[in-house]
Design a protein around this motif. Structure first.
Motif, PDB file in Angstrom:
ATOM      1  N   ARG A  81       0.834  -1.141   0.061  1.00  0.00           N
ATOM      2  CA  ARG A  81      -0.037   0.022   0.046  1.00  0.00           C
ATOM      3  C   ARG A  81       0.974   1.216  -0.008  1.00  0.00           C
ATOM      4  N   ILE A  82       0.716   2.123  -0.770  1.00  0.00           N
ATOM      5  CA  ILE A  82       1.344   3.376  -1.035  1.00  0.00           C
ATOM      6  C   ILE A  82       0.358   4.662  -0.748  1.00  0.00           C
ATOM      7  N   TYR A  83       0.984   5.683   0.160  1.00  0.00           N
ATOM      8  CA  TYR A  83       0.229   6.732   0.445  1.00  0.00           C
ATOM      9  C   TYR A  83       1.089   7.886   0.449  1.00  0.00           C
ATOM     10  N   LEU A  84       0.505   9.197   0.290  1.00  0.00           N
ATOM     11  CA  LEU A  84       1.137  10.425   0.325  1.00  0.00           C
ATOM     12  C   LEU A  84       0.848  10.764   1.784  1.00  0.00           C
ATOM     13  N   ALA A  85       1.916  11.448   2.300  1.00  0.00           N
ATOM     14  CA  ALA A  85       1.662  11.883   3.854  1.00  0.00           C
ATOM     15  C   ALA A  85       2.505  13.275   4.047  1.00  0.00           C
ATOM     16  N   TYR A 144       3.370  -1.324   3.822  1.00  0.00           N
ATOM     17  CA  TYR A 144       2.951   0.235   3.480  1.00  0.00           C
ATOM     18  C   TYR A 144       4.350   0.943   3.168  1.00  0.00           C
ATOM     19  N   ILE A 145       4.058   1.968   2.288  1.00  0.00           N
ATOM     20  CA  ILE A 145       5.057   3.033   2.086  1.00  0.00           C
ATOM     21  C   ILE A 145       4.312   4.447   1.928  1.00  0.00           C
ATOM     22  N   PHE A 146       4.796   5.265   2.946  1.00  0.00           N
ATOM     23  CA  PHE A 146       4.430   6.578   2.928  1.00  0.00           C
ATOM     24  C   PHE A 146       5.335   7.487   2.339  1.00  0.00           C
ATOM     25  N   ILE A 147       5.069   8.199   1.255  1.00  0.00           N
ATOM     26  CA  ILE A 147       5.831   9.069   0.424  1.00  0.00           C
ATOM     27  C   ILE A 147       5.429  10.773   0.888  1.00  0.00           C
ATOM     28  N   ASN A 148       6.435  11.463   1.213  1.00  0.00           N
ATOM     29  CA  ASN A 148       6.098  12.710   1.656  1.00  0.00           C
ATOM     30  C   ASN A 148       5.356  13.331   0.520  1.00  0.00           C
ATOM     31  N   ASP A 183      12.262   8.402  -3.431  1.00  0.00           N
ATOM     32  CA  ASP A 183      12.015   8.131  -2.264  1.00  0.00           C
ATOM     33  C   ASP A 183      11.399   6.672  -2.074  1.00  0.00           C
ATOM     34  N   PHE A 184      10.696   6.210  -3.201  1.00  0.00           N
ATOM     35  CA  PHE A 184       9.914   5.214  -3.422  1.00  0.00           C
ATOM     36  C   PHE A 184      11.024   4.057  -3.373  1.00  0.00           C
ATOM     37  N   GLY A 185      12.060   4.180  -4.185  1.00  0.00           N
ATOM     38  CA  GLY A 185      13.057   3.232  -4.400  1.00  0.00           C
ATOM     39  C   GLY A 185      13.816   3.029  -3.088  1.00  0.00           C
ATOM     40  N   HIS A 186      14.254   4.090  -2.304  1.00  0.00           N
ATOM     41  CA  HIS A 186      14.765   3.926  -1.094  1.00  0.00           C
ATOM     42  C   HIS A 186      13.789   2.983  -0.157  1.00  0.00           C
ATOM     43  N   GLU A 187      12.741   3.358   0.112  1.00  0.00           N
ATOM     44  CA  GLU A 187      11.705   2.550   1.160  1.00  0.00           C
ATOM     45  C   GLU A 187      11.395   1.468   0.622  1.00  0.00           C
TER      46      GLU A 187
END
Length: 167
Positions: A38-42, A56-60, A71-75
């Motif tokens: 699951r990917i969300y903006l935060a 979950y991956i939360f991207i700024n 950032d997605f690649g890093h997380e």
């Protein structure tokens, strides 16, 4: 002669297993969906975690599309290649994981097997600009990835140190 590292092979196998074979297919939402993440903006800094049997991956949300992709690649590295909660780790181990995630990020966002198929101009600055266009990354990121790629290509993957002869 360029020889892939284990990480480059891992990323190529990951992408081909997801039926992603060219830069135009690179999209964090498609990739996350195919990996059941699951990917969300935060509003907080980007992070990845596991909760109730789901990743979950939360991207700024304040980042631009290039920074979000990076950032997605890093997380994603933390999800695919690490385990445990960094808050419970010793600082050196946490630093190692962050270094690994950064290294993964460069190879994931600009996969070697795709980069090899792009005709790059001989001028490195122009080549980095072409990479930004194909892979939706920042120019500084493209320059670093290109330097890593060329350094490995011309050294066979080994760092060459200058030898000083003393007589």
């Amino acid at each position: 002669m360029y020889v892939n590292s284990h990480l480059e092979d891992y990323i190529e196998n990951l992408y081909t297993g997801l039926s992603i074979n060219n830069p135009a297919q690179l999209n964090e939402y498609v990739i996350a969906d195919r990996l059941d993440i699951r990917i969300y903006l935060a509003s907080d800094p980007s992070e990845a975690f596991y909760w109730q049997e789901q990743y979950y991956i939360f991207i700024n949300r304040d980042l631009d599309s290039q920074q979000r992709w990076q950032d997605f690649g890093h997380e994603l590295c933390h999800i695919l290649r690490h385990s445990g909660h960094q808050g419970h780790m010793t600082p050196p181990f946490r630093e190692l994981q962050e270094w690994q995630a950064d290294n993964f990020m460069y190879h994931f966002c600009i996969p070697t097997f795709m980069l090899k198929h792009i005709r790059l101009p001989p001028d490195q600055q122009a080549a980095a600009y072409v990479i930004t266009q194909f892979f939706n990354v920042e120019l500084k990121f493209a320059e670093e990835r290109l330097n890593r790629y060329l350094r490995k290509q011309f050294t066979g993957g080994f760092q060459v140190e200058e030898q000083i002869d003393t007589y």
